[in-house]
Enzyme design. Structure first.
Site: not given
Length: 302
Positions: A1, A4, A59, A175
């Site tokens: 993820s 992203k 997410s 993140k």
């Protein structure tokens, strides 16, 4: 993820916050069942600003696919933009085939490439502030009838509202990610005494990915306290800054290079870091220098 971060960077560069993203069948149902999502249905709409928060805090995989279709015309078109962008930033060990980071054998990156992506992301003050936001509320609208609360999954954020917090006071954003294959992944931004660092941890385990990131930050910031290392850091920063101002020939890709412009292997980069550390005591007396079906899909970490 952590993919992203690149998705949101490209969205910020190629759209407006007020853009309306309409979610297709593929965006909503083309993700793994049970993977991270905020329950958006086919045909519903969000603003691009809401999409960015949903991708960074929760997410949300369907939202990331929606961003990709909106910006790139299709997920395939967007991944072409992703791969071009990472090459533009100097990365050479990545291949992106989706906008959300869900597992695909042909979807991969490296810590170095993610650091380059993270650096570019953090230079965008709007994105950096979004990635540091621990809570965001999306109001219900006729085009999206549910009120949605978003809470950041990165436990190093000092104000994180989730359990299992690992607060690090200098964290300015980041993140996290997870798949069964990639395990825990984490990109974190931190600032201390005016110095900004990007930390990337891949294929780690919970909660070690937070503990390892904090240890790496402590090491990195400590380098600025040693006059000799500080001088070398400042010299290298000045060199890289000057290089960024020069035009790169169109036919050449940017590559991480050594002092003479040669391509460094990971082993060579490690040797140089070790060499700097070995000089720590030897040069200690040198002068200081300045220096994340609608009701059926469960939310789960990703």
């Amino acid at each position: 993820s952590i993919t992203k971060l690149l998705t949101c960077l490209l969205a910020a560069e190629n759209s407006e916050l007020t853009d309306i993203v309409t979610f297709s069948h593929e965006a909503v149902y083309g993700i793994e069942r049970g993977s991270s999502n905020i329950g958006i249905d086919e045909g519903e709409q969000l603003t691009m600003e809401e999409c960015l928060y949903a991708a960074l805090l929760e997410s949300a995989n369907e939202v990331s696919s929606g961003i990709a279709e909106h910006v790139g015309g299709s997920i395939e078109g967007f991944t072409e933009m992703m791969n071009a962008k990472v090459r533009e930033l100097g990365g050479s060990d990545s291949n992106f085939v989706n906008a959300n980071g869900l597992h695909d054998d042909n979807h991969y990156t490296s810590a170095y490439d993610m650091a380059l992506i993270g650096q570019a992301f953090a230079k965008n003050q709007m994105l950096l502030e979004m990635s540091a936001t621990v809570y965001y509320h999306i109001d219900a609208t006729p085009e999206q009838p549910d009120a949605i609360d978003l809470r950041h999954k990165h436990r190093m954020l000092p104000e994180c509202q989730r359990s299992g917090k690992k607060p690090y006071e200098y964290t300015t954003g980041g993140k996290n990610g997870y798949t069964d294959t990639a395990r825990q992944t984490l990109v974190t931004f931190a600032k201390k005494d005016g110095h900004r660092l990007v930390c990337v941890v891949l294929k780690d385990e919970k909660p070690k990915h937070y503990e390892d990131s904090i240890a790496l930050f402590n090491y990195g910031f400590a380098c600025y306290d040693n006059p000799a290392l500080r001088a070398q850091i400042d010299a290298k920063a000045k060199e890289l800054g000057a290089a960024e101002e020069e035009e790169t020939p169109a036919e050449e890709e940017e590559k991480p290079a050594g002092e003479d412009g040669e391509r460094l292997t990971q082993e060579e980069m490690d040797e140089r870091v070790d060499g700097l550390t070995d000089k720590k005591e030897e040069n200690a007396d040198q002068a200081e220098s300045g220096g994340n079906e609608k009701k059926d899909r469960e939310k789960s970490g990703g």
